[in-house]
Scaffold this motif. Sequence first.
Motif, PDB file in Angstrom:
ATOM      1  N   ALA A  44      14.946  15.022   4.383  1.00 47.69           N
ATOM      2  CA  ALA A  44      14.462  13.647   4.568  1.00 47.69           C
ATOM      3  C   ALA A  44      12.958  13.629   4.819  1.00 47.69           C
ATOM      4  CB  ALA A  44      15.209  12.987   5.717  1.00 47.69           C
ATOM      5  N   GLU A  45      12.475  14.595   5.573  1.00 48.90           N
ATOM      6  CA  GLU A  45      11.040  14.660   5.866  1.00 48.90           C
ATOM      7  C   GLU A  45      10.222  14.938   4.609  1.00 48.90           C
ATOM      8  OE1 GLU A  45       7.944  17.270   8.652  1.00 48.90           O
ATOM      9  OE2 GLU A  45      10.117  17.598   8.750  1.00 48.90           O
ATOM     10  N   VAL A  46      10.689  15.896   3.767  1.00 43.33           N
ATOM     11  CA  VAL A  46       9.961  16.221   2.537  1.00 43.33           C
ATOM     12  C   VAL A  46       9.956  15.019   1.592  1.00 43.33           C
ATOM     13  CG1 VAL A  46       9.938  17.694   0.492  1.00 43.33           C
ATOM     14  CG2 VAL A  46      10.403  18.679   2.743  1.00 43.33           C
ATOM     15  N   ILE A  47      11.066  14.328   1.489  1.00 46.91           N
ATOM     16  CA  ILE A  47      11.134  13.162   0.601  1.00 46.91           C
ATOM     17  C   ILE A  47      10.194  12.068   1.091  1.00 46.91           C
ATOM     18  CG2 ILE A  47      12.656  11.297  -0.161  1.00 46.91           C
ATOM     19  CD1 ILE A  47      14.916  13.329  -0.311  1.00 46.91           C
ATOM     20  N   GLU A  48      10.107  11.895   2.406  1.00 49.58           N
ATOM     21  CA  GLU A  48       9.194  10.892   2.955  1.00 49.58           C
ATOM     22  C   GLU A  48       7.737  11.245   2.650  1.00 49.58           C
ATOM     23  OE1 GLU A  48       8.157   8.761   7.246  1.00 49.58           O
ATOM     24  OE2 GLU A  48       9.769  10.260   7.082  1.00 49.58           O
ATOM     25  N   GLN A  49       7.395  12.550   2.756  1.00 45.99           N
ATOM     26  CA  GLN A  49       6.039  12.984   2.438  1.00 45.99           C
ATOM     27  C   GLN A  49       5.726  12.750   0.960  1.00 45.99           C
ATOM     28  OE1 GLN A  49       3.563  14.123   4.389  1.00 45.99           O
ATOM     29  NE2 GLN A  49       4.813  13.843   6.234  1.00 45.99           N
ATOM     30  N   ARG A  50       6.691  13.012   0.109  1.00 46.87           N
ATOM     31  CA  ARG A  50       6.467  12.799  -1.329  1.00 46.87           C
ATOM     32  C   ARG A  50       6.324  11.321  -1.644  1.00 46.87           C
ATOM     33  NH1 ARG A  50      10.354  17.058  -4.691  1.00 46.87           N
ATOM     34  NH2 ARG A  50       9.506  18.972  -3.771  1.00 46.87           N
ATOM     35  N   ASN A  51       7.066  10.491  -0.947  1.00 43.81           N
ATOM     36  CA  ASN A  51       6.949   9.050  -1.185  1.00 43.81           C
ATOM     37  C   ASN A  51       5.534   8.559  -0.921  1.00 43.81           C
ATOM     38  OD1 ASN A  51       9.284   7.792  -2.193  1.00 43.81           O
ATOM     39  ND2 ASN A  51      10.347   8.139  -0.254  1.00 43.81           N
ATOM     40  N   SER A  52       4.907   9.119   0.078  1.00 44.72           N
ATOM     41  CA  SER A  52       3.575   8.646   0.453  1.00 44.72           C
ATOM     42  C   SER A  52       2.453   9.361  -0.286  1.00 44.72           C
ATOM     43  CB  SER A  52       3.378   8.816   1.967  1.00 44.72           C
ATOM     44  OG  SER A  52       3.519  10.193   2.333  1.00 44.72           O
ATOM     45  N   LYS A  53       2.646  10.673  -0.606  1.00 48.12           N
ATOM     46  CA  LYS A  53       1.543  11.438  -1.178  1.00 48.12           C
ATOM     47  C   LYS A  53       1.749  11.848  -2.643  1.00 48.12           C
ATOM     48  CE  LYS A  53       0.335  13.477   3.307  1.00 48.12           C
ATOM     49  NZ  LYS A  53       0.141  14.744   4.065  1.00 48.12           N
ATOM     50  N   ALA A  54       2.997  12.081  -3.047  1.00 52.67           N
ATOM     51  CA  ALA A  54       3.254  12.551  -4.422  1.00 52.67           C
ATOM     52  C   ALA A  54       4.539  11.922  -4.959  1.00 52.67           C
ATOM     53  CB  ALA A  54       3.357  14.078  -4.444  1.00 52.67           C
ATOM     54  N   PRO A  55       4.545  10.613  -5.214  1.00 57.50           N
ATOM     55  CA  PRO A  55       5.777   9.961  -5.715  1.00 57.50           C
ATOM     56  C   PRO A  55       6.219  10.471  -7.081  1.00 57.50           C
ATOM     57  CG  PRO A  55       3.896   8.476  -5.837  1.00 57.50           C
ATOM     58  CD  PRO A  55       3.430   9.667  -5.066  1.00 57.50           C
TER      59      PRO A  55
END
Length: 742
Positions: free
Chosen positions: A634-645
Motif C-alpha cells: 500500500a505504501e509503494v502504491i501511494e508513492q507511485r500515485n504521487s510521484k510515478a503514476p
Amino acid sequence: MPRRCQGCCGMCKPRWVRLVDNIYPKNYLNKQPNGPKLNSLTHYSCRNPEKLARIAEYLESRLQRDLYRRKTGHVFVSMDIIDNLIKSCQRLDNFICTYLAMVTSLLENKDPELQMTGTQSFEKFSEIDKETPNYLKEYATLLECFVKMCHDASPDEAVRCRVRCAGLQGIMSMMRKVASDDLQINIWEQVHMNQILWGILFNLEEGLQASEEAAAAAAPTAAAPSVGGDVALLAEAGDGGGCASGSGPRPFDKAKEALEDLVMRANYNNMNCIVDPVLTHLDHNPDLWAPNRFAVFVFHTIICRIPKPSQAYAVVDRVIQHLNTVKSTPVKKAVVQVVSSIVGYAASDAIGPAVYNVFKELCRQLMQSIWSRDESSDVESQYREEVINTMVRYSEASPDTQKVEIMKYILSFEAQHVRMLDQSSQSQPEVEERKRKMLLKSLLKTVSMVAENYRTTVISNAFPFDFLPPLLKISMNSDPGIRVVVQNILQHLIDRHSYREAFSRVRLLPLPDSSTGAPSPRHDKPSRQDMQFMRSAMGSELLTHLYTQLQEESNRVDNFEKLYTTLCLLALETAADEALVEFFRLGLQTQDFLVSDRCGLKIVHKSAAMAVVAALFTLLCGLQPCKGIDAHVAEVIEQRNSKAPHFLPKVAFNRNNTAKSYATESITPELLFSTDQIESELKAAGFDTSTLRQPYESLMDLRAKLGDEINASNRGEAMVRAWFKQIDCNILLQFKFVCLFL
C-alpha cells in the motif's frame, strides 16, 4: 406327357395341370382366383413336392401367354397362385428361379399396376425365411428393374409416385432377402451399390428440390437457410415430392427409409460401399455440394442410422479422405462442412489412431491451403476457417483425456511437416516465413478453441510433460500475436472457476483492511496435486517463461494484459505455502531486471511491466495473511500515485497516452517493492524464502538454448537421412553383385 398334348382334352391333362386351370375364372378380366380350387392345389403341392417345379413352369408359361394376350385378370391370378405356393410349401429350391422370372416379367411390363403387383409379391417372398438355391443371377436382373422403377417418368404425378415408391420398396425387399445371405449375390459389390444408391439419391434429391421450390414460391422474401442447414428442417423436406393427392406415400419418405434400412444392414467392412457411391453421385452433380443442404441431409441420415457408434468413424474418415480427390476450393469447403455436421457422432467412440488420422488429414488440408498460390483469397480463408471449426467440433464431442492428446498432436504437426514443405518449396524465404507463421497461428487458434472446451480438474493433467514444453517454446516466438494465442491456451487450461473475465484487464485490487481482514478472491484452497505441480520442474519452467515474456521488446498492450491474466489465474488456482513465495519471487525478479542496466526496454514497456507487478502484488496480498506485506504494498502504491503514476495500471495501460504521460526522472527506492522487507515478513509468517532471491533464466539464455535444440534436431534429421541413403546404396550394390553372378 408332352406339353403339346396337355391342351388336347381335359382327361389327357395331368392332375396338377387340371388343378391349376380350375383356379382361373372364365372371365379373364376377373382378378379373383377360385378359392376352393386354390386350396386343393395347395394341398396337392404339399403332399407332392416333386411336382412344384412343373407347376411353377406351367404358371410361368400361362403368365407369359396372358401378358402377351393382355389378359390382365389371369396375370393377377397367376401371381396369387404362386404367392400361395411360396407361403405354404417348405422347400422353395424347386421353383424359386421360375418365380423370380415371373416377377421380372411383371416389372418389365409398362403397366404400373402389374409393376406394383410384382413388387408386392416379391416383398411377401422376402419376408419368408426359407432356404433358397445358391448363386441366383436372377436377383441382379430384378434389382435393375427396381432401380428403373425408381426413375419412372410417367406424366401422371400420382402414378409416378406410386411406381417410384414401389421400386424403392422393392430395393428394401431385395436388401432384406440377400444382404445377410452369403449364398446369394453379393449385394455390397460396387456395381449393385451404385444402382441402389442411384435410385435412392435420385428421389431424395427431387424431394428436396421440390420442397425448396415450394418454399421459395410461398415465401420469396424469406431468409435462405444457413450453410449446413437445420437437420430438423431437412428431415421435413420433400413436401413437394409427394403424391398429388396426398393419399399415398411420398418417394422422398420411401427413399429416406430405404437409405436408413441400407445403412442399418451394413457392417464396418462394407460401410464404404455406401459412402463411395454417395460421394460419386455428389461429384457428378457439383451443384449438390454448394449449397450443401442435400449432402448434409444424406450424410446425417447415414450417420444417425449406423447400428454401432464405432462404425461412424468409417464414414467420417472416408469423407475426409475424399478431400484429396477434390480440386475446387468451394467444393472442399462444402465437404468439410459436411464433416463438421456429422463429426460429433463419431468422436465419442473413436480412440487411438482413429483420432490422429482425422486430425492428420485436416491439419494437412490446412497446411496445403496456406501453401497454395492463392492462400490470401477469401475462399481459401473461409475454407481454413471451416477446417478449424471441424477440428474443434470433433474435439468437443471427445472426452477430456482425448482433448489433451488432440492438442498435443496439433502442436507437434507444425514441427513435423513444415520442414518437408520448406525443403521442396522454391518460394522466397520471407514468403516461407509468412506462411509458416500463418500456419502456426491457425494451429494455435485450433488448440485454443479445443482448450476452451476442456474442463480442468487437476492442473498437472492439463499440462503433461510432452505438452507444456512445446507450448512454452512456441511462446518464445518473435510474433506478439502468436504469444497472445499461447497465453489464451494457458488461461483456458488453468482457469477452473471462471476467474478469467474478472482479471482480463490490469488493475489494482483492494488491499486488505485491518478491520475487515483480507478479502478471499478465490473459492477454495488449492489441492495438494496443484501445489505439487508448482513445486515440480514443470511449474518452475512455466513461471520462468512468464518472467521472460515480460521482457519482450515486441510486447504490445494485449501481451501485457494476457500475461497479467495468466499470472493471476495461476496464483488463484495454485498459489499456497511455498508456491506463493514463487509468485513474489517472479514479481521481485522482474522489478530487479527493469531497474538494472541489462534492461533495454522503452519506458512504455517498462511502465507496463511495473504496473503488472504492482497489480499482481495486490492480488497476492489477498492470498496470504502477512499484514506487513500489505502495508508495504500500500505504501509503494501511494508513492507511485504521487510521484510515478505511469508505474500503475491506470496510466500505464491507458491507450491514449502520449510521451508526456511518462516521467523521465530516475527511479527512487520508495517507488520499488523491497525484497528485504517482503522476505522478512514472509519468514515471520512461516514461509520458506530460500528461493526468493534465486535469479531466473534470462530471455537471452532461453533463446540460445532453444536455438541449440533446433540445431541439434536438424543435425539428427540430416544424420537419419544420410543413414537411409547409405542403406539404399548398399542394397543397390548388393543387387548388382547378385545380378552379376546370375
